[in-house]
Design an enzyme around this catalytic site. Sequence first.
Site, PDB file in Angstrom:
ATOM      1  CB  VAL A 237     -46.649  -0.334   6.156  1.00  0.00           C
ATOM      2  CG1 VAL A 237     -45.228  -1.411   7.131  1.00  0.00           C
ATOM      3  CG2 VAL A 237     -46.648  -0.547   5.494  1.00  0.00           C
ATOM      4  CB  CYS A 238     -47.082  -3.181  11.419  1.00  0.00           C
ATOM      5  SG  CYS A 238     -46.846  -3.667  13.438  1.00  0.00           S
ATOM      6  CB  ILE A 239     -42.009  -2.684   9.337  1.00  0.00           C
ATOM      7  CG1 ILE A 239     -41.939  -1.660   8.924  1.00  0.00           C
ATOM      8  CG2 ILE A 239     -42.274  -3.484   8.557  1.00  0.00           C
ATOM      9  CD1 ILE A 239     -41.082  -0.840   7.199  1.00  0.00           C
TER      10      ILE A 239
END
Length: 173
Positions: A91-93
Amino acid sequence: MASAPSGNALLLKRQLNELRKHPVDGFSAGLKDESNLYEWEIMIIGPNDTLYEGGFLRAELIFPPEYPLLPPKMKFLTKMWHPNIYDDGGVCISILHAPGTDEWGYEDAGERWMPVHTVESILLSVISLLSSDTPNCDSPANVDAAKQVREDIKAYRKKVRQLVRQSAEEAYD
């Protein structure tokens, strides 16, 4: 003789106990193995009125020994198709990016990881990400998904719905 848990392990234990006592709508979280506070398994229930409605999205959170000074890594184990989720499920947040200045200038330091974040705030951010009608394609983790969002949103939505149906079927297997 077992050593006493470190401060960061105690913090994780406290967050886990809090989630067990006061579950939050939309997800459940627990330890993969009761003897390891640093590896959590997550189940996100696809939010109503989104492409993910009806889905059972399995993920994991892996906490570094430096937690809460450094963020955990989150990875979906369920196959996902989203501009902000890598092919391998990572996840890329912003809030999962190490504190400090973004070398590419996409994020303010205030959007990045801060030790005040909790498992709950991380998962609510991920649920918010999944609830967006139009995902952020500015600095995509999955370039192909971002390209499809920009060029053929109908095909993108269809692919996501297929994966969500598959996740629901797998949950009942």
